[in-house]
Design a protein around this motif. Structure first.
Motif, PDB file in Angstrom:
ATOM      1  N   TYR A 284       5.532  10.653  33.531  1.00  0.00           N
ATOM      2  CA  TYR A 284       4.137  10.416  33.875  1.00  0.00           C
ATOM      3  C   TYR A 284       3.260  11.543  33.312  1.00  0.00           C
ATOM      4  CZ  TYR A 284       0.444   9.015  37.193  1.00  0.00           C
ATOM      5  OH  TYR A 284      -0.703   8.569  37.793  1.00  0.00           O
ATOM      6  N   MET A 285       3.703  12.775  33.561  1.00  0.00           N
ATOM      7  CA  MET A 285       2.965  13.940  33.091  1.00  0.00           C
ATOM      8  C   MET A 285       2.917  13.991  31.575  1.00  0.00           C
ATOM      9  SD  MET A 285       1.793  15.404  35.557  1.00  0.00           S
ATOM     10  CE  MET A 285       1.731  16.879  36.513  1.00  0.00           C
ATOM     11  N   ARG A 286       4.041  13.637  30.963  1.00  0.00           N
ATOM     12  CA  ARG A 286       4.099  13.688  29.500  1.00  0.00           C
ATOM     13  C   ARG A 286       3.102  12.728  28.885  1.00  0.00           C
ATOM     14  NH1 ARG A 286      10.308  13.287  29.304  1.00  0.00           N
ATOM     15  NH2 ARG A 286      10.012  11.835  27.594  1.00  0.00           N
ATOM     16  N   LEU A 287       3.043  11.523  29.454  1.00  0.00           N
ATOM     17  CA  LEU A 287       2.117  10.534  28.918  1.00  0.00           C
ATOM     18  C   LEU A 287       0.676  11.008  29.113  1.00  0.00           C
ATOM     19  CD1 LEU A 287       1.866   7.717  27.651  1.00  0.00           C
ATOM     20  CD2 LEU A 287       1.561   6.808  29.942  1.00  0.00           C
ATOM     21  N   ALA A 288       0.387  11.511  30.322  1.00  0.00           N
ATOM     22  CA  ALA A 288      -0.978  11.949  30.628  1.00  0.00           C
ATOM     23  C   ALA A 288      -1.397  13.098  29.717  1.00  0.00           C
ATOM     24  CB  ALA A 288      -1.067  12.383  32.083  1.00  0.00           C
ATOM     25  N   PHE A 289      -0.487  14.039  29.524  1.00  0.00           N
ATOM     26  CA  PHE A 289      -0.814  15.176  28.675  1.00  0.00           C
ATOM     27  C   PHE A 289      -1.052  14.733  27.232  1.00  0.00           C
ATOM     28  CE2 PHE A 289       0.029  18.851  26.040  1.00  0.00           C
ATOM     29  CZ  PHE A 289      -0.670  19.839  26.710  1.00  0.00           C
ATOM     30  N   SER A 290      -0.212  13.824  26.768  1.00  0.00           N
ATOM     31  CA  SER A 290      -0.341  13.356  25.389  1.00  0.00           C
ATOM     32  C   SER A 290      -1.675  12.678  25.150  1.00  0.00           C
ATOM     33  CB  SER A 290       0.780  12.370  25.051  1.00  0.00           C
ATOM     34  OG  SER A 290       2.009  12.900  25.421  1.00  0.00           O
ATOM     35  N   VAL A 291      -2.147  11.927  26.162  1.00  0.00           N
ATOM     36  CA  VAL A 291      -3.448  11.275  26.009  1.00  0.00           C
ATOM     37  C   VAL A 291      -4.538  12.339  25.932  1.00  0.00           C
ATOM     38  CG1 VAL A 291      -5.162   9.774  27.088  1.00  0.00           C
ATOM     39  CG2 VAL A 291      -2.751   9.184  27.218  1.00  0.00           C
ATOM     40  N   ALA A 292      -4.512  13.237  26.911  1.00  0.00           N
ATOM     41  CA  ALA A 292      -5.603  14.210  27.024  1.00  0.00           C
ATOM     42  C   ALA A 292      -5.693  15.116  25.802  1.00  0.00           C
ATOM     43  CB  ALA A 292      -5.409  15.045  28.284  1.00  0.00           C
ATOM     44  N   ILE A 293      -4.549  15.478  25.272  1.00  0.00           N
ATOM     45  CA  ILE A 293      -4.547  16.436  24.170  1.00  0.00           C
ATOM     46  C   ILE A 293      -4.984  15.782  22.857  1.00  0.00           C
ATOM     47  CG2 ILE A 293      -2.196  16.237  23.220  1.00  0.00           C
ATOM     48  CD1 ILE A 293      -3.672  19.494  24.491  1.00  0.00           C
ATOM     49  N   ASN A 294      -4.915  14.467  22.810  1.00  0.00           N
ATOM     50  CA  ASN A 294      -5.265  13.770  21.572  1.00  0.00           C
ATOM     51  C   ASN A 294      -6.674  13.176  21.578  1.00  0.00           C
ATOM     52  OD1 ASN A 294      -3.038  13.805  19.615  1.00  0.00           O
ATOM     53  ND2 ASN A 294      -1.875  13.064  21.371  1.00  0.00           N
ATOM     54  N   VAL A 295      -7.478  13.594  22.537  1.00  0.00           N
ATOM     55  CA  VAL A 295      -8.820  13.033  22.641  1.00  0.00           C
ATOM     56  C   VAL A 295      -9.752  13.568  21.559  1.00  0.00           C
ATOM     57  CG1 VAL A 295     -10.829  12.846  24.160  1.00  0.00           C
ATOM     58  CG2 VAL A 295      -8.575  12.551  25.083  1.00  0.00           C
ATOM     59  N   ASP A 296      -9.387  14.708  20.994  1.00  0.00           N
ATOM     60  CA  ASP A 296     -10.205  15.287  19.934  1.00  0.00           C
ATOM     61  C   ASP A 296     -11.499  15.871  20.448  1.00  0.00           C
ATOM     62  OD1 ASP A 296      -9.183  15.579  17.532  1.00  0.00           O
ATOM     63  OD2 ASP A 296     -10.054  13.804  16.608  1.00  0.00           O
ATOM     64  N   ALA A 297     -11.408  16.617  21.533  1.00  0.00           N
ATOM     65  CA  ALA A 297     -12.608  17.251  22.061  1.00  0.00           C
ATOM     66  C   ALA A 297     -12.803  18.600  21.381  1.00  0.00           C
ATOM     67  CB  ALA A 297     -12.470  17.437  23.559  1.00  0.00           C
ATOM     68  N   GLU A 298     -14.032  19.084  21.427  1.00  0.00           N
ATOM     69  CA  GLU A 298     -14.274  20.419  20.884  1.00  0.00           C
ATOM     70  C   GLU A 298     -14.039  21.487  21.937  1.00  0.00           C
ATOM     71  OE1 GLU A 298     -18.246  19.925  18.982  1.00  0.00           O
ATOM     72  OE2 GLU A 298     -17.344  17.950  18.775  1.00  0.00           O
ATOM     73  N   ILE A 299     -14.231  21.102  23.194  1.00  0.00           N
ATOM     74  CA  ILE A 299     -13.987  22.041  24.276  1.00  0.00           C
ATOM     75  C   ILE A 299     -12.943  21.442  25.223  1.00  0.00           C
ATOM     76  CG2 ILE A 299     -15.009  23.304  26.198  1.00  0.00           C
ATOM     77  CD1 ILE A 299     -17.729  22.915  24.879  1.00  0.00           C
ATOM     78  N   LEU A 300     -11.904  22.213  25.517  1.00  0.00           N
ATOM     79  CA  LEU A 300     -10.858  21.749  26.430  1.00  0.00           C
ATOM     80  C   LEU A 300     -10.831  22.632  27.658  1.00  0.00           C
ATOM     81  CD1 LEU A 300      -8.209  21.134  23.752  1.00  0.00           C
ATOM     82  CD2 LEU A 300      -8.301  19.668  25.734  1.00  0.00           C
ATOM     83  N   LEU A 301     -10.911  22.023  28.823  1.00  0.00           N
ATOM     84  CA  LEU A 301     -10.816  22.773  30.068  1.00  0.00           C
ATOM     85  C   LEU A 301      -9.517  22.367  30.747  1.00  0.00           C
ATOM     86  CD1 LEU A 301     -14.451  22.133  31.341  1.00  0.00           C
ATOM     87  CD2 LEU A 301     -13.646  24.029  29.944  1.00  0.00           C
ATOM     88  N   ILE A 302      -8.659  23.344  31.008  1.00  0.00           N
ATOM     89  CA  ILE A 302      -7.317  23.005  31.468  1.00  0.00           C
ATOM     90  C   ILE A 302      -6.983  23.762  32.749  1.00  0.00           C
ATOM     91  CG2 ILE A 302      -4.894  22.980  30.825  1.00  0.00           C
ATOM     92  CD1 ILE A 302      -5.904  22.961  27.877  1.00  0.00           C
ATOM     93  N   ASP A 303      -6.638  23.005  33.777  1.00  0.00           N
ATOM     94  CA  ASP A 303      -6.369  23.618  35.077  1.00  0.00           C
ATOM     95  C   ASP A 303      -4.893  23.553  35.423  1.00  0.00           C
ATOM     96  OD1 ASP A 303      -6.495  24.700  37.565  1.00  0.00           O
ATOM     97  OD2 ASP A 303      -7.883  23.242  38.415  1.00  0.00           O
ATOM     98  N   GLU A 304      -4.216  24.674  35.333  1.00  0.00           N
ATOM     99  CA  GLU A 304      -2.870  24.840  35.900  1.00  0.00           C
ATOM    100  C   GLU A 304      -1.937  23.674  35.616  1.00  0.00           C
ATOM    101  OE1 GLU A 304      -0.638  27.133  36.759  1.00  0.00           O
ATOM    102  OE2 GLU A 304      -2.194  27.941  38.068  1.00  0.00           O
TER     103      GLU A 304
END
Lengths: 257, 247
Positions: free
Chosen positions: B157-177
């Motif tokens: 579940y986490m792997r899929l969620a992370f893969s989506v979020a990291i591939n969004v192509d944002a200029e600013i990434l805010l990452i919480d723990e």
């Protein structure tokens, strides 16, 4: 305006939301999307039998008279009822992800409109098979629907955001809608009421929308364009006011939920 | 970096407080009957006069003990909540990974959820189509992608969620723990991806308690203590001081 650009950028979210709402509504039920037709049909049957005996006065097309009004009315009530839930129901994504919150009420009203257009098949089937037939006044259908859409959007902005702070609204709305059903000429004719009541009914926007739908489907006559244009202007005004209320209140959504 | 003078996130004199109710009256009836009850609340100041400028391309860690206001600050940057005073400006497309898999729908397949989740981040269908293979490949869930997400293990579940979020192509990434995603192998892959994004000049802000990953990734650390910035500067200096004081 900034808001239109924002909504446009998030159009995919709007689309998936609308799809989810339409598909999700009847998910896990055996008859599935068929309920979209069965629900209003069964309701119509009940009203036709009860009110037909009371009010029809020998009118053979009384059930169609109700049908033409009941389908837009169902759109009206479901959209408002769902608006009360939409922000609360999406609490977990609101608390965790940024997206324009306006998408939520907009998708409620839009998915309702899609459902309404599909349900219009019922009205068409009734008027065609009963011999009432079709008229070219149907070209006004999109215009009337547009007014209803904008009116609902305004109400939805207000209802969806205020409910977050004032949960009672959800129940109050249920009562108001129940009363509004009888305050709108759905099962009876406006002329059957005493004159002073008729004047009050003119203040109900749904009275005019229902009348307009009846004009194009049932009576085959020109809807009252003057009233419809005033209604359109007022609906736009309501939506602008509603949007500002929503915009102000949405800042606290994540904390209130 | 020629654009290093550009400010990506500007936090200007920000104050944030929450109302803590002891016993909240939610309905009209309760409010009328127990109107005094709502007065029994406490205003808790979470952030006091925060000023922060994060430049484009910087990788910044927010560190501090629990309750120091790190996550609140991150939520303010995401525009999920809004400050009581002061302003926050961000420049460029922004993605936050506050909690992975927010908005996942358990009854739908992994593939459908990629579409749902990406659309929450503001991607269009076309953009998602383009990234689909890349997302699936990164998640290493090729064999399960058409199964409902409810059948996934929490790691998947986490792997899929992370893969989506990291591939969004944002200029600013805010990452919480969330750097503790999946197994050792997948974690290393995540770090590699973050370094790649860093090299591409993305701005990143982390909230984390793992000093090791702070040292590994960030070039600047901001130490929050009791709602205020206690120290701001070079990662090693701030982390060493933080460890000296807290342990």
């Amino acid at each position: 305006m900034n808001i239109f650009k924002k909504i446009y950028n998030y159009r995919e979210l709007l689309k998936t939301n609308v799809k989810k709402e339409i598909r999700g509504r009847y998910k896990n039920s055996i008859l599935g999307i068929m309920w979209s037709f069965l629900n209003p049909l069964l309701q119509l049957a009940v009203y036709s039998i009860i009110f037909g005996a009371l009010l029809a006065g020998g009118d053979k097309t009384y059930h169609i008279y109700i049908c033409v009004a009941l389908i837009p009315w169902t759109y009206f009530t479901t959209a408002i009822t769902q608006s009360a839930f939409t922000v609360i129901g999406n609490a977990d994504i609101i608390k965790k992800v940024y997206f324009p919150r306006e998408i939520l009420p907009i998708s409620v009203v839009t998915s309702g409109a899609v459902n309404f257009v599909i349900s219009t098949i019922i009205i068409l089937a009734f008027v065609i098979f009963s011999g009432i037939g079709l008229s070219w006044y149907l070209v006004f259908y999109p215009f009337i629907l547009l007014i209803q859409f904008i009116l609902l959007l305004g109400i939805s902005f207000i209802v969806s955001s205020v409910t977050v702070y004032f949960r009672d609204l959800e129940h109050i709305i249920g009562v108001i809608l129940m009363a509004a059903f009888y305050a709108t000429p759905i099962v009876y004719k406006l002329e059957q009421l005493p004159a002073n009541l008729q004047i009050i009914m003119q203040l109900n926007p749904m009275t005019h929308l229902i009348n307009a739908y009846r004009d194009i489907f049932y009576y085959h006559q020109m809807p009252n364009m003057q009233i419809l244009c005033i209604l359109l202007a007022l609906s736009i005004l309501l939506t602008v006011i509603g949007y500002f209320i929503f915009k102000k209140l949405q800042k606290g959504f994540a904390e209130e939920l | 970096m020629k654009e290093s003078n550009d400010i990506a996130i500007k936090v200007d004199h920000v104050y944030k407080s929450f109302n803590i109710y002891y016993d909240r009256a939610n309905t009209l009836k309760e409010r009328m009957l127990f109107w005094a009850r709502n007065k029994r609340r406490e205003k808790r100041e979470i952030l006091k006069d925060i000023n922060l400028e994060i430049k484009k391309g910087e990788t910044v860690a927010l560190i501090g003990v629990n309750g120091s206001g790190k996550s609140t600050l991150l939520k303010l940057m995401t525009q999920i909540i809004f400050p009581n005073q002061g302003t926050i400006e961000t420049k460029g497309k922004l993605t936050s990974l506050l909690e992975l898999g927010a908005g996942f729908h358990p009854d739908f397949s992994g593939r459908e959820n990629i579409y749902f989740n990406s659309s929450i981040f503001g991607l269009t269908k076309k953009e998602i189509d383009k990234r689909l293979d890349q997302i699936i490949e990164f998640s290493e869930l090729q064999d399960f992608i058409d199964n409902p997400v409810s059948t996934y293990s929490s790691g998947m579940y986490m792997r899929l969620a992370f893969s989506v979020a990291i591939n969004v192509d944002a200029e600013i990434l805010l990452i919480d723990e969330i750097l503790s995603v999946g197994d050792q192998h997948f974690q290393e892959k995540c770090f590699a991806k973050m370094r790649e994004l860093k090299a591409q000049g993305k701005t990143m802000v982390f909230v984390t308690h793992s000093m090791e990953s702070v040292r590994n990734l960030c070039d600047r650390a901001v130490w929050l203590y009791d709602g205020q910035v206690r120290m701001d500067g070079n990662t090693d200096e701030v982390v060493n001081e933080y460890l000296r004081v807290t342990t």
